[in-house]
Design an enzyme around this catalytic site. Structure first.
Site, PDB file in Angstrom:
ATOM      1  CE1 TYR A  49     -29.475  53.668   3.700  1.00 41.11           C
ATOM      2  CE2 TYR A  49     -28.672  54.524   5.785  1.00 41.11           C
ATOM      3  CZ  TYR A  49     -28.981  54.708   4.454  1.00 41.11           C
ATOM      4  OH  TYR A  49     -28.804  55.943   3.871  1.00 41.11           O
ATOM      5  CG  PHE A  57     -22.723  47.931   1.410  1.00 45.18           C
ATOM      6  CD1 PHE A  57     -23.662  48.692   2.089  1.00 45.18           C
ATOM      7  CD2 PHE A  57     -23.109  47.307   0.236  1.00 45.18           C
ATOM      8  CE1 PHE A  57     -24.956  48.845   1.619  1.00 45.18           C
ATOM      9  CE2 PHE A  57     -24.406  47.450  -0.255  1.00 45.18           C
ATOM     10  CZ  PHE A  57     -25.327  48.221   0.445  1.00 45.18           C
ATOM     11  NE  ARG A  85     -34.373  56.387  -7.067  1.00 46.19           N
ATOM     12  CZ  ARG A  85     -33.537  55.891  -6.160  1.00 46.19           C
ATOM     13  NH1 ARG A  85     -33.567  56.333  -4.915  1.00 46.19           N
ATOM     14  NH2 ARG A  85     -32.676  54.950  -6.484  1.00 46.19           N
ATOM     15  CB  THR A  91     -25.806  54.257  -5.797  1.00 45.28           C
ATOM     16  OG1 THR A  91     -27.213  54.049  -5.916  1.00 45.28           O
ATOM     17  CG2 THR A  91     -25.379  53.980  -4.375  1.00 45.28           C
ATOM     18  NE  ARG A 102     -26.483  59.328  -4.042  1.00 42.24           N
ATOM     19  CZ  ARG A 102     -27.462  58.435  -4.088  1.00 42.24           C
ATOM     20  NH1 ARG A 102     -27.894  57.985  -5.260  1.00 42.24           N
ATOM     21  NH2 ARG A 102     -28.021  57.997  -2.977  1.00 42.24           N
ATOM     22  CG  ASN A 112     -23.902  57.910  -1.754  1.00 44.72           C
ATOM     23  OD1 ASN A 112     -24.169  58.186  -0.585  1.00 44.72           O
ATOM     24  ND2 ASN A 112     -24.610  57.060  -2.472  1.00 44.72           N
ATOM     25  CG  HIS A 115     -31.133  57.667   1.710  1.00 44.46           C
ATOM     26  ND1 HIS A 115     -31.057  56.402   1.180  1.00 44.46           N
ATOM     27  CD2 HIS A 115     -32.414  57.822   2.128  1.00 44.46           C
ATOM     28  CE1 HIS A 115     -32.250  55.822   1.289  1.00 44.46           C
ATOM     29  NE2 HIS A 115     -33.085  56.661   1.865  1.00 44.46           N
ATOM     30  CD  GLU A 126     -36.332  55.507   2.874  1.00 44.67           C
ATOM     31  OE1 GLU A 126     -36.126  56.637   2.375  1.00 44.67           O
ATOM     32  OE2 GLU A 126     -35.760  54.481   2.475  1.00 44.67           O
TER      33      GLU A 126
HETATM   34  P1  CMP Z   1     -28.247  55.032  -0.096  1.00 41.12           P
HETATM   35  O1  CMP Z   1     -29.121  55.630  -1.130  1.00 41.12           O
HETATM   36  O2  CMP Z   1     -28.117  55.733   1.202  1.00 41.12           O
HETATM   37  O3  CMP Z   1     -28.751  53.537   0.200  1.00 41.12           O
HETATM   38  C1  CMP Z   1     -27.895  52.511   0.627  1.00 41.12           C
HETATM   39  C2  CMP Z   1     -26.463  52.933   0.616  1.00 41.12           C
HETATM   40  O4  CMP Z   1     -25.527  51.895   0.673  1.00 41.12           O
HETATM   41  C3  CMP Z   1     -26.160  53.646  -0.688  1.00 41.12           C
HETATM   42  O5  CMP Z   1     -26.777  54.894  -0.707  1.00 41.12           O
HETATM   43  C4  CMP Z   1     -24.639  53.665  -0.669  1.00 41.12           C
HETATM   44  O6  CMP Z   1     -24.099  54.828  -0.055  1.00 41.12           O
HETATM   45  C5  CMP Z   1     -24.338  52.426   0.145  1.00 41.12           C
HETATM   46  N1  CMP Z   1     -23.767  51.419  -0.728  1.00 41.12           N
HETATM   47  C6  CMP Z   1     -24.328  50.835  -1.773  1.00 41.12           C
HETATM   48  N2  CMP Z   1     -23.491  49.945  -2.328  1.00 41.12           N
HETATM   49  C7  CMP Z   1     -22.363  50.008  -1.628  1.00 41.12           C
HETATM   50  C8  CMP Z   1     -21.118  49.344  -1.717  1.00 41.12           C
HETATM   51  N3  CMP Z   1     -20.881  48.418  -2.664  1.00 41.12           N
HETATM   52  N4  CMP Z   1     -20.182  49.676  -0.816  1.00 41.12           N
HETATM   53  C9  CMP Z   1     -20.448  50.574   0.151  1.00 41.12           C
HETATM   54  N5  CMP Z   1     -21.628  51.227   0.291  1.00 41.12           N
HETATM   55  C10 CMP Z   1     -22.574  50.955  -0.602  1.00 41.12           C
END
Ligand code: CMP
Length: 138
Positions: A49, A57, A85, A91, A102, A112, A115, A126
């Protein structure tokens, strides 16, 4: 045929939702062409990440992603990146459409459930993080 990387996150794996989520992919015509269960170290999660390194975060999210087992998988099919997606939804589960993974299985923006790669270019990077070409069987 496109490939995309999917992760079933610790919150969904711990609630035993792997099969329920996989059936969403299969019902939508995506094929699970590689799959493994593993637990990331925090530094592996930070590497995966890395693009989010500057976000507030990042630290807690990488801790969470290494808090338990995940299921990493390669989904294959027509328009697999976009299709996945759409299946995942927004998200934040609170903003995701009814019937998306989700919305139905996510608990919060961090927990959530899944990914998915956001572009074909990122999907290749990835997928290479988790799988060798030998492990992907079309
Ligand atoms: P993902 O698709 O795994 O990619 C990045 C991740 O960061 C996203 O899903 C969320 O689960 C996490 N994420 C994004 N925004 C926030 C936030 N404001 N607070 C906590 N986690 C976040």
């Amino acid at each position: 045929m496109e490939r995309t990387l999917s992760l079933i996150k610790p919150d969904a794996v711990s609630r035993n939702l792997t099969g329920a989520i996989n059936s969403r992919f299969e019902q939508a015509g995506l094929r699970i062409i590689a799959q493994k269960r593993l637990r990331l170290t925090t530094s592996q999660a930070e590497k995966f990440y890395e693009i989010h390194r500057e976000r507030a975060f990042y630290g807690s999210f990488c801790e969470y992603m290494s808090s338990g087992p995940i299921v990493a998988q390669v989904l294959g099919g027509e328009n697999a990146v976009l299709r996945n997606r759409e299946l995942m939804g927004a998200t934040n589960p609170a903003n995701a459409e009814i019937g998306t993974i989700r919305r139905d299985f996510g608990e919060s923006i961090e927990h959530n459930a899944v990914h998915g790669s956001d572009s074909l270019e990122n999907a290749a990077v990835e997928i290479g993080f988790f799988f060798s070409e030998l492990e992907i069987i079309e």
